[in-house]
Design a protein around this motif. Structure first.
Motif, PDB file in Angstrom:
ATOM      1  N   ILE A   1      47.437 -10.828 -24.105  1.00 59.27           N
ATOM      2  CA  ILE A   1      48.655 -10.486 -25.111  1.00 59.27           C
ATOM      3  C   ILE A   1      49.756  -9.808 -24.153  1.00 59.27           C
ATOM      4  CG2 ILE A   1      49.553  -9.446 -27.061  1.00 59.27           C
ATOM      5  CD1 ILE A   1      46.931 -10.136 -28.386  1.00 59.27           C
ATOM      6  N   ALA A   2      49.148  -8.859 -23.397  1.00 55.46           N
ATOM      7  CA  ALA A   2      50.107  -8.009 -22.751  1.00 55.46           C
ATOM      8  C   ALA A   2      51.027  -8.682 -21.716  1.00 55.46           C
ATOM      9  CB  ALA A   2      49.251  -6.851 -21.864  1.00 55.46           C
ATOM     10  N   VAL A   3      50.378  -9.866 -21.107  1.00 58.93           N
ATOM     11  CA  VAL A   3      51.176 -10.616 -20.166  1.00 58.93           C
ATOM     12  C   VAL A   3      51.944 -11.632 -21.044  1.00 58.93           C
ATOM     13  CG1 VAL A   3      51.000 -12.191 -18.484  1.00 58.93           C
ATOM     14  CG2 VAL A   3      49.407 -10.276 -18.484  1.00 58.93           C
ATOM     15  N   GLY A   4      51.507 -12.101 -21.858  1.00 57.87           N
ATOM     16  CA  GLY A   4      52.107 -13.198 -22.803  1.00 57.87           C
ATOM     17  C   GLY A   4      53.406 -12.735 -23.288  1.00 57.87           C
ATOM     18  N   ASN A   5      53.377 -11.261 -23.962  1.00 61.32           N
ATOM     19  CA  ASN A   5      54.318 -10.746 -24.661  1.00 61.32           C
ATOM     20  C   ASN A   5      55.639 -10.557 -23.615  1.00 61.32           C
ATOM     21  OD1 ASN A   5      56.082  -8.855 -26.256  1.00 61.32           O
ATOM     22  ND2 ASN A   5      55.273  -7.306 -24.860  1.00 61.32           N
ATOM     23  N   VAL A   6      55.144 -10.225 -22.435  1.00 62.84           N
ATOM     24  CA  VAL A   6      56.350 -10.072 -21.327  1.00 62.84           C
ATOM     25  C   VAL A   6      57.054 -11.258 -21.038  1.00 62.84           C
ATOM     26  CG1 VAL A   6      56.852  -9.232 -19.030  1.00 62.84           C
ATOM     27  CG2 VAL A   6      55.478  -7.694 -20.635  1.00 62.84           C
ATOM     28  N   VAL A   7      56.303 -12.136 -20.798  1.00 61.15           N
ATOM     29  CA  VAL A   7      56.753 -13.787 -20.386  1.00 61.15           C
ATOM     30  C   VAL A   7      57.565 -14.430 -21.321  1.00 61.15           C
ATOM     31  CG1 VAL A   7      56.013 -15.979 -19.683  1.00 61.15           C
ATOM     32  CG2 VAL A   7      54.796 -13.902 -18.683  1.00 61.15           C
ATOM     33  N   GLY A   8      56.994 -14.269 -22.768  1.00 67.57           N
ATOM     34  CA  GLY A   8      57.687 -14.757 -23.586  1.00 67.57           C
ATOM     35  C   GLY A   8      59.157 -14.151 -24.011  1.00 67.57           C
ATOM     36  N   SER A   9      59.066 -12.810 -23.798  1.00 66.20           N
ATOM     37  CA  SER A   9      60.309 -12.156 -24.114  1.00 66.20           C
ATOM     38  C   SER A   9      61.389 -12.444 -23.217  1.00 66.20           C
ATOM     39  CB  SER A   9      60.048 -10.556 -24.006  1.00 66.20           C
ATOM     40  OG  SER A   9      59.058 -10.303 -25.158  1.00 66.20           O
ATOM     41  N   ASN A  10      60.776 -12.470 -21.745  1.00 68.44           N
ATOM     42  CA  ASN A  10      61.743 -12.877 -20.704  1.00 68.44           C
ATOM     43  C   ASN A  10      62.538 -14.188 -21.126  1.00 68.44           C
ATOM     44  OD1 ASN A  10      61.264 -10.561 -19.530  1.00 68.44           O
ATOM     45  ND2 ASN A  10      60.172 -11.222 -17.673  1.00 68.44           N
ATOM     46  N   ILE A  11      61.710 -15.005 -21.333  1.00 68.41           N
ATOM     47  CA  ILE A  11      62.268 -16.349 -21.652  1.00 68.41           C
ATOM     48  C   ILE A  11      63.337 -16.310 -22.741  1.00 68.41           C
ATOM     49  CG2 ILE A  11      61.872 -18.810 -22.603  1.00 68.41           C
ATOM     50  CD1 ILE A  11      59.044 -18.465 -21.126  1.00 68.41           C
ATOM     51  N   PHE A  12      63.053 -15.603 -23.872  1.00 65.69           N
ATOM     52  CA  PHE A  12      64.005 -15.330 -24.930  1.00 65.69           C
ATOM     53  C   PHE A  12      65.295 -14.825 -24.615  1.00 65.69           C
ATOM     54  CE2 PHE A  12      65.612 -13.379 -28.612  1.00 65.69           C
ATOM     55  CZ  PHE A  12      65.649 -14.280 -29.671  1.00 65.69           C
ATOM     56  N   ASN A  13      65.002 -13.759 -23.558  1.00 67.72           N
ATOM     57  CA  ASN A  13      66.400 -12.876 -23.154  1.00 67.72           C
ATOM     58  C   ASN A  13      67.147 -13.831 -22.653  1.00 67.72           C
ATOM     59  OD1 ASN A  13      65.091 -10.402 -24.129  1.00 67.72           O
ATOM     60  ND2 ASN A  13      64.500  -9.698 -22.147  1.00 67.72           N
TER      61      ASN A  13
END
Length: 359
Positions: free
Chosen positions: A234-246
């Motif tokens: 979850i720690a990694v997925g949260n960062v990757v997903g947020s970057n795509i959304f940003n």
């Protein structure tokens, strides 16, 4: 007064993001959307909500350097600082889906942003394309999740437990979260602009550093707590997903609501965006090796974030010192890091081939 406005703005942004994530997540689960899709879409949006509020507010007010700097700086902060700290706490497990799908998509978003910026601006057409791609990506995730559930025979039941299981409570949480985000964004942006003028720093530098770190606090909390609790994927997925959304969502909407196209500063085009792409490329061998981000790789991420921040601040104050520092990074540190990553990736590849041969 500036410090008070800045602090109140940050508190309002973090509280608003928390309420929005809770309300939207429960609402999504109530309609039977799987937790995986909720994490990659609703939670990614929620933790990026401060970036949304600040960038839209800045773009609408004509403070475009803050809008651009906030998104690019937040993405750099997310990968280098957040993953670095989380990996130091506990080596981070990287899910296979992230390696095969989300990380390449994240890198593709970084490259797309650079291509959009080559003409010196992010136009409304660029923003519309980003929002459209984000919508298609979310639809793809939902369809993919439903196929997985049907294949595994796992239908996630709607969430009906807890004080926030009622529809009116969920809608109230979402509304309260959005209201706090609007208030927090206004206070934070106004304080940041005043701070930039007080210290003689550009709005771009403030956006790349202070605001980027401040609006990324929800991601910090989510990823660090996930690492402490052992929920390392979850720690990694949260960062990757947020970057795509940003990249697709935040900048996309910001360019649509701005009075005119968002100009891209030459410094961002020549330095910050290439750094962002380089970080995305560096993620591939690091995530690939053993499906784990090791502690030493987390320390490497942190060291690079400190070096990048030092470069940004020196470039704003002492151009000669920044040029010398940038030359040292480009001529020695970066090549050494690339060689290290290539060696690690090659060693992992050889080990995998050896394991397959033994089987």
């Amino acid at each position: 007064m500036i410090a008070l406005d800045f602090t109140l703005g940050l508190i309002a942004l973090i509280a608003g993001a928390e309420l929005l994530v809770r309300g939207a997540s429960k609402l999504a689960l109530s309609f039977g959307i799987s937790p995986l899709v909720v994490g990659l879409t609703v939670v990614a949006f929620g933790t990026s909500a401060p970036e949304v509020a600040v960038s839209i507010r800045s773009a609408y007010a004509g403070q475009v350097d803050i809008a651009m700097g906030n998104v690019v700086g937040s993405n750099i902060f997310n990968v280098l600082f957040i993953l670095g700290v989380a990996a130091l706490i506990s080596p981070l497990l990287v899910a296979r889906q992230l390696i095969r799908q989300e990380v390449p998509i994240m890198l593709g978003c970084f490259v797309l942003l650079y291509l959009f910026a080559l003409d010196g601006k992010i136009s409304r057409f660029d923003g519309f394309a980003g929002v459209l791609l984000l919508g298609l990506y979310n639809v793809f995730l939902i369809l993919q999740s439903r196929r997985e559930q049907q294949r595994n025979g796992d239908e996630s039941p709607p969430a009906k437990d807890g004080w926030d299981s009622k529809l009116w409570v969920q809608l109230l949480l979402i509304a309260a979260g959005l209201a706090l985000l609007v208030f927090g964004a206004r206070a934070l942006v106004d304080a940041a602009v005043a701070l930039a003028r007080l210290f003689g720093l550009s709005e771009l530098v403030i956006g790349l550093t202070i605001i980027a770190a401040g609006t990324s606090l929800p991601e910090v909390a989510a990823s660090v707590l996930a690492a402490i609790r052992g929920q390392r994927d979850i720690a990694v997925g949260n960062v990757v997903g947020s970057n795509i959304f940003n990249v697709l969502g935040v900048l996309g909407v910001s360019s649509l609501v701005a009075p005119e196209a968002l100009p891209v500063a030459p410094a961002m085009l020549n330095a910050d965006l290439p750094v962002l792409i380089g970080i995305g490329i560096a993620c591939l061998p690091i995530f690939f090796t053993g499906n784990v981000i090791a502690r030493w790789e987390g320390a490497l991420f942190l060291a690079f974030y400190v070096a990048y921040t030092a470069y940004v601040l020196m470039a704003a104050q002492q151009r000669e010192a920044a040029s010398a520092f940038g030359f040292a990074m480009g001529a020695f540190v970066a090549p050494l890091t690339v060689v290290t990553l290539l060696v690690v990736g090659w060693r992992e590849y050889v080990q995998r081939r050896a394991r397959k041969a033994r089987k």
